[in-house]
Design a protein around this motif. Structure first.
Motif, short mmCIF file in Angstrom:
data_model
loop_
_atom_site.label_atom_id
_atom_site.label_comp_id
_atom_site.label_asym_id
_atom_site.label_seq_id
_atom_site.Cartn_x
_atom_site.Cartn_y
_atom_site.Cartn_z
N THR A 56 0.83 -1.20 0.00
CA THR A 56 0.00 0.00 0.00
C THR A 56 0.87 1.25 0.00
O THR A 56 2.03 1.22 0.42
CB THR A 56 -0.94 0.03 1.21
OG1 THR A 56 -0.15 0.03 2.40
CG2 THR A 56 -1.87 -1.18 1.21
N THR A 57 0.28 2.33 -0.48
CA THR A 57 0.98 3.61 -0.53
C THR A 57 0.09 4.71 0.04
O THR A 57 -1.15 4.58 0.06
CB THR A 57 1.37 3.98 -1.96
OG1 THR A 57 0.19 3.99 -2.78
CG2 THR A 57 2.36 2.98 -2.55
N THR A 58 0.73 5.77 0.49
CA THR A 58 0.03 6.94 0.98
C THR A 58 0.70 8.18 0.40
O THR A 58 1.93 8.24 0.34
CB THR A 58 0.06 7.01 2.52
OG1 THR A 58 -0.64 5.89 3.05
CG2 THR A 58 -0.59 8.28 3.03
N TYR A 59 -0.11 9.12 -0.03
CA TYR A 59 0.39 10.37 -0.59
C TYR A 59 -0.25 11.54 0.15
O TYR A 59 -1.44 11.49 0.51
CB TYR A 59 0.05 10.50 -2.07
CG TYR A 59 0.69 9.46 -2.95
CD1 TYR A 59 0.04 8.25 -3.20
CD2 TYR A 59 1.93 9.68 -3.55
CE1 TYR A 59 0.63 7.28 -4.01
CE2 TYR A 59 2.51 8.73 -4.36
CZ TYR A 59 1.86 7.54 -4.58
OH TYR A 59 2.43 6.58 -5.39
N THR A 60 0.51 12.61 0.31
CA THR A 60 -0.11 13.82 0.81
C THR A 60 -1.05 14.35 -0.28
O THR A 60 -0.82 14.14 -1.49
CB THR A 60 0.94 14.87 1.19
OG1 THR A 60 0.33 15.93 1.89
CG2 THR A 60 1.66 15.41 -0.03
N ASP A 61 -2.12 15.02 0.12
CA ASP A 61 -3.16 15.40 -0.83
C ASP A 61 -2.63 16.24 -1.99
O ASP A 61 -3.08 16.09 -3.14
CB ASP A 61 -4.26 16.18 -0.11
CG ASP A 61 -5.16 15.28 0.72
OD1 ASP A 61 -5.90 15.82 1.56
OD2 ASP A 61 -5.10 14.05 0.54
N LYS A 64 -1.21 14.02 -4.92
CA LYS A 64 -1.99 12.91 -5.48
C LYS A 64 -2.29 13.16 -6.95
O LYS A 64 -2.70 14.24 -7.34
CB LYS A 64 -3.29 12.74 -4.70
CG LYS A 64 -3.11 12.16 -3.32
CD LYS A 64 -4.44 12.03 -2.59
CE LYS A 64 -4.22 11.44 -1.20
NZ LYS A 64 -5.49 11.36 -0.43
#
Length: 117
Positions: A56-61, A64
């Motif tokens: 999984t990955t997470t990006y700051t808004d 994106k």
């Protein structure tokens, strides 16, 4: 001790692209979290993107749809592909790592990204 070495920063015009690389001295296949943070002048260091071991990955808004984080396990390298860059993306970008079975965190020395016409 883990060494993280960033490369790929530079000066680019708005709308341009850069590809940041982070070469790790330890096998990143055991990297619980591999990621990128950035720090603009006079501001705190903030998360840009992280990649977890499970995929999984997470990006700051704000990034994106423009930035993509990926791992190249064969090269022990974490990539941040940055497209459609904006002046507000200007910062020093730092590679970050956490490994399995360890509470330590690791940081690279940083690479400067400047977006300006």
């Amino acid at each position: 001790q883990v060494q993280l070495v960033e490369s790929g920063g530079g000066l680019v015009q708005p709308g341009g692209s850069l590809r940041l690389s982070c070469a790790a001295s330890r096998n990143i296949s055991s990297g619980r979290i591999m990621g990128w943070y950035r720090q603009a002048p006079g501001k705190q260091r903030d998360l840009v993107a992280i990649s977890r071991l499970g995929g999984t990955t997470t990006y700051t808004d704000s990034v994106k749809g423009r930035f993509t984080i990926s791992r190249d396990n064969a090269k022990n390298t974490v990539i941040l592909q940055m497209n459609n860059l904006k002046p507000e993306d200007t910062a020093i970008y730092y590679c970050y790592a956490e490994y399995l079975y360890s509470s330590r965190t690791y940081w690279g020395q940083g690479t400067q990204v400047t977006v300006s016409s």
